[in-house]
Design a protein around this motif. Sequence first.
Motif, PDB file in Angstrom:
ATOM      1  N   VAL A 157      40.979  43.112  39.441  1.00  0.00           N
ATOM      2  CA  VAL A 157      41.881  41.718  39.785  1.00  0.00           C
ATOM      3  C   VAL A 157      43.102  42.699  40.185  1.00  0.00           C
ATOM      4  CG1 VAL A 157      44.709  41.561  37.885  1.00  0.00           C
ATOM      5  CG2 VAL A 157      41.961  41.737  36.925  1.00  0.00           C
TER       6      VAL A 157
ATOM      7  N   GLY B 141      37.274  39.346  45.536  1.00  0.00           N
ATOM      8  CA  GLY B 141      35.971  40.489  45.632  1.00  0.00           C
ATOM      9  C   GLY B 141      35.041  40.767  46.233  1.00  0.00           C
TER      10      GLY B 141
ATOM     11  N   LYS C 265      37.356  34.640  36.965  1.00  0.00           N
ATOM     12  CA  LYS C 265      36.385  35.375  36.331  1.00  0.00           C
ATOM     13  C   LYS C 265      37.866  35.630  35.661  1.00  0.00           C
ATOM     14  CE  LYS C 265      33.337  36.298  39.595  1.00  0.00           C
ATOM     15  NZ  LYS C 265      33.737  36.962  40.792  1.00  0.00           N
TER      16      LYS C 265
ATOM     17  N   GLU D  22      40.601  24.138  42.763  1.00  0.00           N
ATOM     18  CA  GLU D  22      39.667  24.904  42.333  1.00  0.00           C
ATOM     19  C   GLU D  22      38.520  24.152  41.242  1.00  0.00           C
ATOM     20  OE1 GLU D  22      39.027  28.134  41.059  1.00  0.00           O
ATOM     21  OE2 GLU D  22      37.740  26.268  40.171  1.00  0.00           O
TER      22      GLU D  22
HETATM   23  C1  LIG Z   1      33.187  39.957  31.923  1.00  0.00           C
HETATM   24  C2  LIG Z   1      34.796  40.141  33.582  1.00  0.00           C
HETATM   25  C3  LIG Z   1      35.137  41.487  33.159  1.00  0.00           C
HETATM   26  C4  LIG Z   1      36.069  42.266  34.404  1.00  0.00           C
HETATM   27  N1  LIG Z   1      36.498  43.007  33.345  1.00  0.00           N
HETATM   28  C5  LIG Z   1      37.721  43.636  34.561  1.00  0.00           C
HETATM   29  C6  LIG Z   1      38.434  44.167  34.230  1.00  0.00           C
HETATM   30  O1  LIG Z   1      38.942  44.577  33.529  1.00  0.00           O
HETATM   31  N2  LIG Z   1      39.759  44.876  35.344  1.00  0.00           N
HETATM   32  C7  LIG Z   1      39.664  44.241  36.221  1.00  0.00           C
HETATM   33  O2  LIG Z   1      40.674  44.196  37.545  1.00  0.00           O
HETATM   34  N3  LIG Z   1      38.812  43.751  37.288  1.00  0.00           N
HETATM   35  C8  LIG Z   1      38.247  42.872  35.834  1.00  0.00           C
HETATM   36  N4  LIG Z   1      36.730  41.778  36.805  1.00  0.00           N
HETATM   37  C9  LIG Z   1      36.634  41.881  37.854  1.00  0.00           C
HETATM   38  C10 LIG Z   1      37.629  40.695  38.092  1.00  0.00           C
HETATM   39  O3  LIG Z   1      37.549  39.575  37.127  1.00  0.00           O
HETATM   40  C11 LIG Z   1      36.911  40.130  39.173  1.00  0.00           C
HETATM   41  O4  LIG Z   1      36.590  41.020  40.317  1.00  0.00           O
HETATM   42  C12 LIG Z   1      38.578  39.293  40.170  1.00  0.00           C
HETATM   43  O5  LIG Z   1      39.154  38.296  38.570  1.00  0.00           O
HETATM   44  C13 LIG Z   1      38.238  38.747  41.058  1.00  0.00           C
HETATM   45  O6  LIG Z   1      39.300  37.341  41.829  1.00  0.00           O
HETATM   46  P1  LIG Z   1      39.256  36.161  43.207  1.00  0.00           P
HETATM   47  O7  LIG Z   1      39.989  36.855  43.488  1.00  0.00           O
HETATM   48  O8  LIG Z   1      37.377  37.201  43.638  1.00  0.00           O
HETATM   49  O9  LIG Z   1      38.535  35.224  42.059  1.00  0.00           O
HETATM   50  P2  LIG Z   1      37.103  34.730  41.191  1.00  0.00           P
HETATM   51  O10 LIG Z   1      37.515  35.196  39.906  1.00  0.00           O
HETATM   52  O11 LIG Z   1      35.461  35.221  41.916  1.00  0.00           O
HETATM   53  O12 LIG Z   1      37.205  33.591  41.363  1.00  0.00           O
HETATM   54  C14 LIG Z   1      37.202  32.550  42.782  1.00  0.00           C
HETATM   55  C15 LIG Z   1      37.392  31.247  42.099  1.00  0.00           C
HETATM   56  O13 LIG Z   1      36.913  30.373  42.821  1.00  0.00           O
HETATM   57  C16 LIG Z   1      36.410  28.973  42.585  1.00  0.00           C
HETATM   58  N5  LIG Z   1      35.476  28.523  43.220  1.00  0.00           N
HETATM   59  C17 LIG Z   1      34.327  28.701  43.528  1.00  0.00           C
HETATM   60  N6  LIG Z   1      33.062  27.607  44.832  1.00  0.00           N
HETATM   61  C18 LIG Z   1      34.234  26.914  44.435  1.00  0.00           C
HETATM   62  C19 LIG Z   1      34.420  25.103  45.284  1.00  0.00           C
HETATM   63  N7  LIG Z   1      32.831  24.810  46.283  1.00  0.00           N
HETATM   64  N8  LIG Z   1      34.686  24.225  45.216  1.00  0.00           N
HETATM   65  C20 LIG Z   1      36.315  25.499  44.112  1.00  0.00           C
HETATM   66  N9  LIG Z   1      36.299  25.775  43.908  1.00  0.00           N
HETATM   67  C21 LIG Z   1      35.682  26.419  43.606  1.00  0.00           C
HETATM   68  C22 LIG Z   1      35.827  28.701  41.313  1.00  0.00           C
HETATM   69  O14 LIG Z   1      35.649  28.255  40.302  1.00  0.00           O
HETATM   70  C23 LIG Z   1      36.598  30.668  41.114  1.00  0.00           C
HETATM   71  O15 LIG Z   1      37.403  30.015  40.087  1.00  0.00           O
HETATM   72  C24 LIG Z   1      36.095  41.687  35.166  1.00  0.00           C
HETATM   73  C25 LIG Z   1      35.551  40.534  35.645  1.00  0.00           C
HETATM   74  C26 LIG Z   1      34.106  39.486  34.318  1.00  0.00           C
HETATM   75  C27 LIG Z   1      33.408  38.878  35.039  1.00  0.00           C
END
Ligand SMILES: Cc1cc2nc3c(=O)[nH]c(=O)nc-3n(C[C@H](O)[C@H](O)[C@H](O)COP(=O)(O)OP(=O)(O)OC[C@H]3O[C@@H](n4cnc5c(N)ncnc54)[C@H](O)[C@@H]3O)c2cc1C
Length: 498
Positions: free
Chosen positions: A476, A468, A41, A33
Amino acid sequence: MRTGRIAVIGAGIAGLVATIDLARAGFAVSLLERAGAPGGKMREVEVAGKQLDAGPTVFTLRDVFEQLYADAGTSLASHLNLLPVKILARHAWNDSEHLDLHADLAESAAAIGAFAGAGEARGFLAFAARAERIYRTLNTSFMRAARPNPIELSRRIGFSNIADLFNIQPFTNMYESISRYFADPRLRQLFARYATYCGSSPFHSPATLMLIAHVEQAGVWTIEGGMHRLAQSLAQLAARLGADLRYGTQVSRVELANGRVAAVETASGERLAVDALVCNADNNALATGLFGEAARAGVRATAPAERSLSALTWNLVARTEGFPLAHHSVFFGDDYQSEFDDVFRRGRLPVRPTVYVCAQDRGDAAVPPRGAERLLCLVNAPPIGDTHQFTTAEIQQCERNTFERLERCGLRVLRDPQATCVTTPSDFNRLFPATGGALYGPASHGWRSSFTRPGSRSRIPGLYLAGGSTHPGPGVPMAALSGRLAAASLRADYGSIA
Ligand SMILES: Cc1cc2nc3c(=O)[nH]c(=O)nc-3n(C[C@H](O)[C@H](O)[C@H](O)COP(=O)(O)OP(=O)(O)OC[C@H]3O[C@@H](n4cnc5c(N)ncnc54)[C@H](O)[C@@H]3O)c2cc1C
């Protein structure tokens, strides 16, 4: 020779969940990470010496996590304290028109009846029934299963249940469909807003997204200590199962040998030979070459026009006056169509924004916190953070529009610039590279969008996708499901080595 070594890029929710499932299956998992903490996020920021959630705040579908923890031999309840919310959200249009939606359906219907008349209350009950039906049709056939194509989906639903297939309304636009249940424009706006939960415009999304209303109706919880605790708890569980979690470790290249994944290289030059890889970074990072030329072929790039919403957020510690905030409150802009036109068509910050406020120190009790409280205020923004850096003047104008909107609804936020942390689309693009600040992968616009999101197997053997921007989509619980699907695909292809 197979070594059982797996790398996971990214400790977002999907990356953490995939790590847990793979570690307990006996693989040697390294979770890499780039940030200093887990969650992606689901991150925290520090403002005026306090920790605030800066990402998701609405926690739904807790059964997804209950199942994950149970499968790992433990229980969600022994790690986190979840508190059900009784008021799903408090909504305001001005200083006199306010409406609460409740966890209890009948209470919501009564509130809608008092707010807009008995006909609208009946419309709400019919709408809720339809949303539940769509959810039930797609829950196991689509959301919790590998990505189908349209024919496969029809087969899973069963041709004998053709009425259910028709009822998911993929070809009707969400706003139009909602307008059949509600005559009151305020209620149309309220229920259309659910499209933004996956970063989309209700004017371009299929009515299928009405199912999100049911997901909320089925239960919303707050997590004691904040949402970020969930990410921390998942990381602890992954470590306990033997995974090697490395923060501050950016992956810069994916190496292939004979057309399949062979190794990852980090920005500091370390090379890790692996049998397979789960990528939790946005799929566009792969497709645009951030992991090297070879990995580009793994997945199709998302065109800027396909991106979902970004956001402009203010995390602040401030005293408030007037409007009695609930944990979740929404202050509607007075022209919803123009708000989405601003963001998706004109590429500018909304002039008449709808504002979401999460009052992080408030529960259902009507007693407001004493003194300053922790707030997250959010407005929709265009996902152009890679090509346009909003100027200070643009941000300040949007800030004025945002907090004036709150004041018109009766809420005064006594802001202190020293106790405010602003996050722009460019900031989100820096945190989540190759997204332009889009927070939910590609937007769910048009009926095809759900079928064009990649599934967990990329086009490169040994490279799996989770997050996502992958099926079943953002949010989430959905991201968690995608992590589970990626781990299951990898295990099926590899054979569990436990
Ligand atoms: C402001 C906001 C409000 C939201 N509100 C809600 C809500 O109320 N309810 C809900 O269910 N969802 C909500 N969401 C959406 C939800 O947060 C996301 O859909 C979910 O958390 C995405 O998870 P993910 O598994 O896609 O990973 P992400 O959260 O996209 O994480 C990807 C990870 O990969 C890492 N990464 C990227 N490139 C590299 C690399 N080259 N090397 C190492 N690491 C890397 C990043 O640093 C990150 O930590 C919200 C999002 C935001 C931003």
